[in-house]
Write an enzyme that holds these catalytic residues in place. Structure first.
Site, short mmCIF file in Angstrom:
data_model
loop_
_atom_site.label_atom_id
_atom_site.label_comp_id
_atom_site.label_asym_id
_atom_site.label_seq_id
_atom_site.Cartn_x
_atom_site.Cartn_y
_atom_site.Cartn_z
N ASP A 11 35.57 52.56 47.28
CA ASP A 11 37.14 53.03 47.16
C ASP A 11 36.93 54.26 46.04
O ASP A 11 36.72 54.00 44.93
CB ASP A 11 37.93 51.92 46.48
CG ASP A 11 39.46 52.30 46.42
OD1 ASP A 11 39.52 53.60 46.33
OD2 ASP A 11 39.98 51.53 46.34
N GLY A 103 18.81 55.20 40.49
CA GLY A 103 17.82 54.58 41.31
C GLY A 103 18.43 53.86 42.56
O GLY A 103 17.68 53.80 43.62
N LYS A 132 41.12 44.69 51.07
CA LYS A 132 41.96 43.65 50.20
C LYS A 132 41.28 42.34 50.37
O LYS A 132 42.07 41.36 50.53
CB LYS A 132 43.60 43.84 50.69
CG LYS A 132 43.87 45.15 50.71
CD LYS A 132 44.12 45.68 49.61
CE LYS A 132 44.86 47.17 49.57
NZ LYS A 132 43.90 48.18 49.63
N TYR A 228 39.10 43.63 35.96
CA TYR A 228 39.76 44.16 37.52
C TYR A 228 39.73 45.49 37.76
O TYR A 228 40.34 46.10 36.60
CB TYR A 228 40.96 43.03 37.95
CG TYR A 228 41.68 43.61 39.19
CD1 TYR A 228 40.68 43.20 40.07
CD2 TYR A 228 42.55 44.33 39.52
CE1 TYR A 228 41.10 43.20 41.53
CE2 TYR A 228 43.08 44.62 40.81
CZ TYR A 228 42.42 44.31 41.80
OH TYR A 228 42.51 44.48 43.09
N LYS A 231 39.41 45.35 44.63
CA LYS A 231 38.84 44.22 45.29
C LYS A 231 37.55 44.77 45.82
O LYS A 231 37.20 46.18 46.01
CB LYS A 231 39.87 43.61 46.20
CG LYS A 231 39.61 42.15 46.32
CD LYS A 231 39.76 41.33 44.92
CE LYS A 231 39.16 39.89 45.10
NZ LYS A 231 39.38 39.21 43.73
N GLN A 241 23.78 40.92 71.16
CA GLN A 241 22.95 40.71 72.30
C GLN A 241 21.66 40.31 72.32
O GLN A 241 20.86 40.26 71.32
CB GLN A 241 23.26 42.00 73.39
CG GLN A 241 24.56 42.57 73.43
CD GLN A 241 25.57 41.71 74.22
OE1 GLN A 241 26.71 41.27 74.08
NE2 GLN A 241 24.90 40.98 75.50
N ASP A 286 50.62 45.37 49.75
CA ASP A 286 49.56 45.87 49.80
C ASP A 286 48.52 45.16 50.68
O ASP A 286 47.42 45.10 50.29
CB ASP A 286 48.75 45.86 48.33
CG ASP A 286 49.41 46.97 47.40
OD1 ASP A 286 50.33 47.72 47.89
OD2 ASP A 286 48.98 47.02 46.34
#
Ligand code: 13P
Ligand code: 13P
Ligand code: MG
Ligand code: MG
Length: 364
Positions: A11, A103, A132, A228, A231, A241, A286
């Site tokens: 983000d 790195g 989210k 925080y 997220k 397959q 949100d």
């Protein structure tokens, strides 16, 4: 031909708020990827978004954890952050938690899912992207795809899958991993992965061939940053397959909009709604949390696609159920289980409120 499929996401700024990615940011990422393809670093790429998360889907021949590829992703995110800053997008550079590249992007904020394999005559892959929600959100769908015969009938009736799959599970806070064999160890496996905020399925392997079947991003932003910042919004690659579940078996787990953590301020549970890429615009409170699925056939490493797998009308019921569940959960307001338990919340005023109430708590 050995090919590495790397999905690296971050983000780098939301438009508007945390709801979407700005077209100028995507266009800038596209330029970086096109240059890298022209220069031979990448075989192919696809730039997309899931909500406010910028997704770089890349094929190359440098293997996993390759410095060149990780630096390319990091430099792209840094450059896109500059675009985001100019537009004053919300939380520009949100997931870039380090000042300089060192790195490997692991532990620096961006989410990474990678796998290297010998390309099959028909190589079907699905890239899942979520917004989210947290790393760990893939536990239930991966279990259903690779261990639940009520989801994947191939486990019962296809001889090339009947031997089962092995699940690599990470205990992220402890920095440990363990592998379980399905089907015989599913009860042990579920003890752990039923708690997705603590234990996450990192990878799944075909037990007969030992081929990689699925790989997910497990980075926890809050653990890296110590606070925080947004997220995790994880990604997951699944091969399909042949000796792996068919496309329909891979997508089927998302017909249940199961509850995940991460909605609003990273602090609420809500249903994970499967949507097309244009519909990954989480705006109500949100959210609710979204998952998109980009399907590709690989041809000499070229990404033939994407097909927007959840655009299918057959996911309309899941979406309706998600909306009903969203209404139901929202009516709990600041109460659990809509709000996360105290120790899982990304935001809290508990310490300051406790301080204010000093002396007012008396013995019962
Ligand atoms: P394959 O064995 O060819 O992958 O086919 C399985 C299938 O697609 C059935 O739905
Ligand atoms: P993102 O993790 O998608 O940036 O969302 C953060 C948030 O707190 C939304 O309410
Ligand atoms: Mg954001
Ligand atoms: Mg996001």
């Amino acid at each position: 031909m050995r090919i590495t499929l790397s999905v690296i996401k971050a983000d780098v700024g939301g438009y508007v708020g945390h709801s979407e990615s700005h077209p100028d940011v995507l266009a800038n990422a596209e330029e970086w990827m096109a240059r890298a393809k022209k220069g031979g670093t990448l075989v192919d790429y696809h730039v997309t978004k899931c909500g406010d998360d910028l997704q770089l889907i890349m094929t190359h021949q440098h293997g996993e954890n390759n410095e060149l590829i990780h630096k390319l992703a990091w430099d792209t995110f840094v450059s896109c952050t500059e675009v985001a800053k100019k537009l004053k997008l919300h939380g520009a550079g949100q997931d870039l938690l380090a000042d300089a590249f060192s790195g490997n992007v692991k532990g620096m904020g961006p989410g990474v899912a990678e796998m290297e394999f010998e390309e099959r005559p028909a190589e079907t892959v699905i890239v899942f992207m979520a917004d989210k929600t947290s790393a760990g959100a893939w536990n239930m769908p991966l279990y259903k795809m690779f261990a639940d015969p009520f989801n994947t009938i191939g486990l019962v009736i296809a001889s090339n899958m009947h031997g089962g799959f092995a699940f690599e599970v990470q205990a992220i806070k402890e920095g440990k991993k363990v592998t379980f064999n399905a089907p015989e160890e599913i009860y042990d496996l579920l003890v752990f992965i039923g708690a997705p905020s603590h234990y996450m399925v990192k990878a799944v392997y075909h037990r007969g061939s030992n081929e990689i079947a699925a790989s997910s991003s497990t980075q926890r932003l809050a653990l890296i940053a110590g606070r925080y910042v947004g997220k995790d919004d994880p990604v997951c690659i699944v091969r399909s397959q042949g000796e792996f579940p068919a496309v329909g078996e891979v997508l089927e787990p998302f017909s249940l909009p199961f509850l995940v953590e991460g909605w609003m301020r990273g602090s609420h549970h809500g249903p994970l709604m499967p949507v097309s890429t244009p519909d990954s615009i989480p705006s109500r409170f949100d959210g609710p949390p979204r998952v998109t699925a980009a399907g590709f056939q690989l041809s000499g490493g070229k990404l033939v696609g994407p097909r927007d797998m959840f655009a299918d009308k057959s996911f309309d019921n899941a979406r309706q159920q998600a909306l009903d569940a969203a209404d139901f959960m929202r009516r709990h307001g600041p109460f659990e289980p809509h709000r996360l338990p105290l120790d899982e919340m990304e935001y809290t005023t508990m310490p300051e409120v406790m301080k204010k109430l000093e002396g007012r708590f008396v013995d019962i």
